[in-house]
Design a protein around this motif. Structure first.
Motif, PDB file in Angstrom:
ATOM      1  N   ARG A  42    -119.296  -5.711 -42.443  1.00 42.17           N
ATOM      2  CA  ARG A  42    -119.718  -6.893 -41.703  1.00 42.17           C
ATOM      3  C   ARG A  42    -119.308  -6.754 -40.240  1.00 42.17           C
ATOM      4  N   PRO A  94    -121.806 -15.269 -38.086  1.00 46.70           N
ATOM      5  CA  PRO A  94    -123.209 -14.874 -38.247  1.00 46.70           C
ATOM      6  C   PRO A  94    -124.152 -15.885 -37.620  1.00 46.70           C
ATOM      7  N   SER A  95    -125.189 -15.375 -36.978  1.00 50.07           N
ATOM      8  CA  SER A  95    -126.188 -16.233 -36.354  1.00 50.07           C
ATOM      9  C   SER A  95    -127.468 -15.425 -36.198  1.00 50.07           C
ATOM     10  N   ASP A 125    -127.956 -11.349 -35.204  1.00 49.43           N
ATOM     11  CA  ASP A 125    -128.817 -10.437 -35.954  1.00 49.43           C
ATOM     12  C   ASP A 125    -129.875  -9.823 -35.055  1.00 49.43           C
ATOM     13  N   ARG A 154    -128.288  -8.363 -41.217  1.00 53.14           N
ATOM     14  CA  ARG A 154    -128.712  -9.611 -41.848  1.00 53.14           C
ATOM     15  C   ARG A 154    -127.484 -10.468 -42.112  1.00 53.14           C
ATOM     16  N   ASP A 155    -127.540 -11.680 -41.605  1.00 50.71           N
ATOM     17  CA  ASP A 155    -126.421 -12.627 -41.752  1.00 50.71           C
ATOM     18  C   ASP A 155    -125.101 -12.011 -41.303  1.00 50.71           C
TER      19      ASP A 155
END
Length: 553
Positions: free
Chosen positions: A415, A420-421, A425, A444-445
């Motif tokens: 990660r 996350p936004s 991304d 993704r995420d």
């Protein structure tokens, strides 16, 4: 460590111990009811004893169930607490000290040793209940006949003394096994990380399997077997003494005394009933000793993980107006030369929007200087100043937040570890497209869809992470070494100028002299010393030109 865990869980431990005491007391009461039933004269007495027996048996079962559940919860809680504690110590430890301790010892503490300590809390109810049963049986024997009880105490004392002497010898073997276990974890890592080399060299593979890995596995097995075998033998000796005492009671000690049948039946019944709890107690104690050894190893490892620095709060890094190294020195043991290597004294200045290349031969100290610069190493002499203020232990972690670095032994998390936004991304996927990775991996995420890539491709993912972190100072340690020519051109010709235009300070450790002209300056190192700081024009004029084949022209 055990004291710390007990203190942290004292309420749950007290509740579980209290229930275990109830379970043990009920077990002893069952023996008294059985003995009373064997000598009961009237049906009314047997009926009353039957109800008492049923009630006590039910209470013993419920207490045992509750005790086991509570201690299982305590075990899992302790295991989690241990892992959390060790992880926090590792995260906050001095990086240089962490390198010296090594990953295998830390992994051994997080897995093997912490699990062994946690298992102690699962075995604790067995130790407590069986100890109460043995103590209760002795008390009942004293009530039956104090003279014979004294003889029983002598027998049990002799057994305990033999067990204690055996324990002292066994614990040495268990401690040796624990130390060898730490080394074994290092060999397990080599088994995976050196898989290519082992398959390409049959002789090396055979020697590693037999003389290194096999010898370490055998060492752990041998020492643990010896230690546990001593405990088992001493437990068998204790059981023999009990049966010998039963024989003495039945055939020698009890003469023609009143209630002879009741006394003999009571003693025989109590001793037979006490054999299993005593054997379980003697077998459970080695597990407690294993936990003691493992806790000592965890204490030893975590005490070596020095935490002299104050941790920085998670926040955006501040601005970088200037950064200077003034007479900075760092010393460490150099394995290749078998001597203490001295880096420095180093005097360097860095400014926003400045692109510097750090060059020099292998072993000249380039990577160590980079680790010193970003705050992973603490200088023994000199001072590092950020925006004119000296960096010390109280501010070093905050100072490190100004950097993003990709070292040759980088680690890629699955990660991005940012909030996350959709914007994150989008930025990540745009960078992946620039690095020609969009068909293999996506963001993704806030996470990469895969990390199953080649080393060069993983380095490009690490570059994406460094870009998205948006720190004012970036350090690249031989980033382009594993890249195809096209990606070297992208890195040197597009990304580095783009970072410079953004006002980033960039330090690149590189041997690619074809791109030296892109740098604002070249910092040359030899034997831990900065021997020159040159502009690219002067550096290229002084250096011999090479052809595409690598031959001086």
């Amino acid at each position: 460590m055990l004291v710390h865990l007990i203190r942290e869980s004292r309420r749950l431990l007290a509740a579980a111990a209290a229930v275990s005491v109830v379970s043990g007391v009920c077990s002893v009461l069952l023996v008294t009811q059985i003995n009373a039933a064997l000598t009961a004269g009237s049906p009314e007495q047997r009926a009353s004893l039957a109800w008492n027996f049923a009630g006590i048996a039910l209470a013993a079962m419920l207490a045992h169930m509750l005790s086991s559940v509570l201690f299982e919860r305590l075990s899992q809680r302790s295991h989690a607490e241990l892992r959390r504690f060790i992880s926090e110590r590792v995260v906050g430890a001095d990086f240089r000290r962490l390198e010296e301790i090594g990953g295998p010892r830390v992994q051994s503490a997080l897995s093997e040793h912490s699990a062994t300590v946690a298992e102690f809390f699962v075995s604790f109810p067995a130790i407590l209940v069986n100890a109460i049963v043995v103590a209760g049986c002795l008390t009942y024997m004293a009530w039956l006949s104090w003279q014979i009880f004294l003889a029983a105490a002598v027998v049990i004392g002799l057994g305990s003394l033999g067990y204690h002497l055996a324990h002292l010898r066994a614990i040495r073997h268990l401690d040796a096994a624990s130390k060898e276990q730490d080394r074994l974890f290092g060999h397990f890592r080599s088994l995976v990380e050196g898989a290519k080399e082992l398959r390409l060299h049959a002789f090396k593979r055979a020697r590693f399997s037999k003389e290194v890995l096999g010898a370490s596995i055998e060492g752990v097995r041998r020492e643990r077997t010896l230690g546990m075998s001593i405990f088992v033998v001493s437990a068998a000796w204790g059981n023999f003494l009990i049966y010998a005492f039963i024989g003495l009671v039945l055939f020698v000690l009890v003469g023609d005394v009143p209630d002879r049948a009741r006394i003999m039946t009571g003693f025989a019944l109590v001793f037979v009933y006490m054999v299993a709890p005593l054997e379980n107690l003697l077998l459970a104690l080695p597990r407690a000793n294993l936990a003691k050894v493992s806790a000592a190893r965890i204490d030893e490892i975590t005490s070596e993980l020095q935490q002299d620095e104050a941790g920085a709060l998670p926040q955006a890094p501040g601005t970088l107006a200037s950064l200077s190294l003034e007479g900075v020195c760092h010393r460490y043991y150099h394995e290749a030369a078998d001597e203490v290597f001295t880096l420095g004294p180093v005097d360097l200045d860095f400014a926003p929007g400045q692109l510097s290349f750090l060059v020099g031969g292998n072993g000249s100290g380039k990577t160590s200087l980079a680790k010193l610069l970003v705050g992973l190493y603490r200088p023994e002499e000199g001072v590092i100043r950020l925006n004119g203020e000296a960096v010390d232990d109280a501010s070093r972690d905050r100072y490190r937040q100004h950097f993003s670095a990709i070292f040759s032994d980088f680690h890629l998390f699955d990660r991005l570890l940012d909030a996350p936004s959709a914007d994150l991304d989008a930025k990540g996927n745009a960078l992946l497209a620039k690095l020609h990775l969009q068909h293999k991996v996506q963001v993704r995420d806030g996470a990469f869809t895969t990390r199953a890539l080649s080393q060069g491709q993983r380095k490009r993912l690490a570059l994406v992470v460094a870009y998205l972190e948006d720190r004012p100072f970036l350090v690249f340690d031989e980033w382009a070494a594993d890249q195809d020519p096209v990606f070297k051109d992208v890195f040197y010709g597009e990304l580095l100028p783009e970072l410079k235009a953004m006002g980033k300070t960039v330090l690149v450790i590189s041997h690619d002299d074809r791109y030296f002209h892109l740098a604002d300056r070249l910092i040359r190192m030899e034997n831990g010393q900065v021997v020159a700081v040159e502009t690219p024009a002067r550096s290229l004029a002084a250096a011999p030109q090479t052809t595409a084949a690598g031959v001086p022209s």
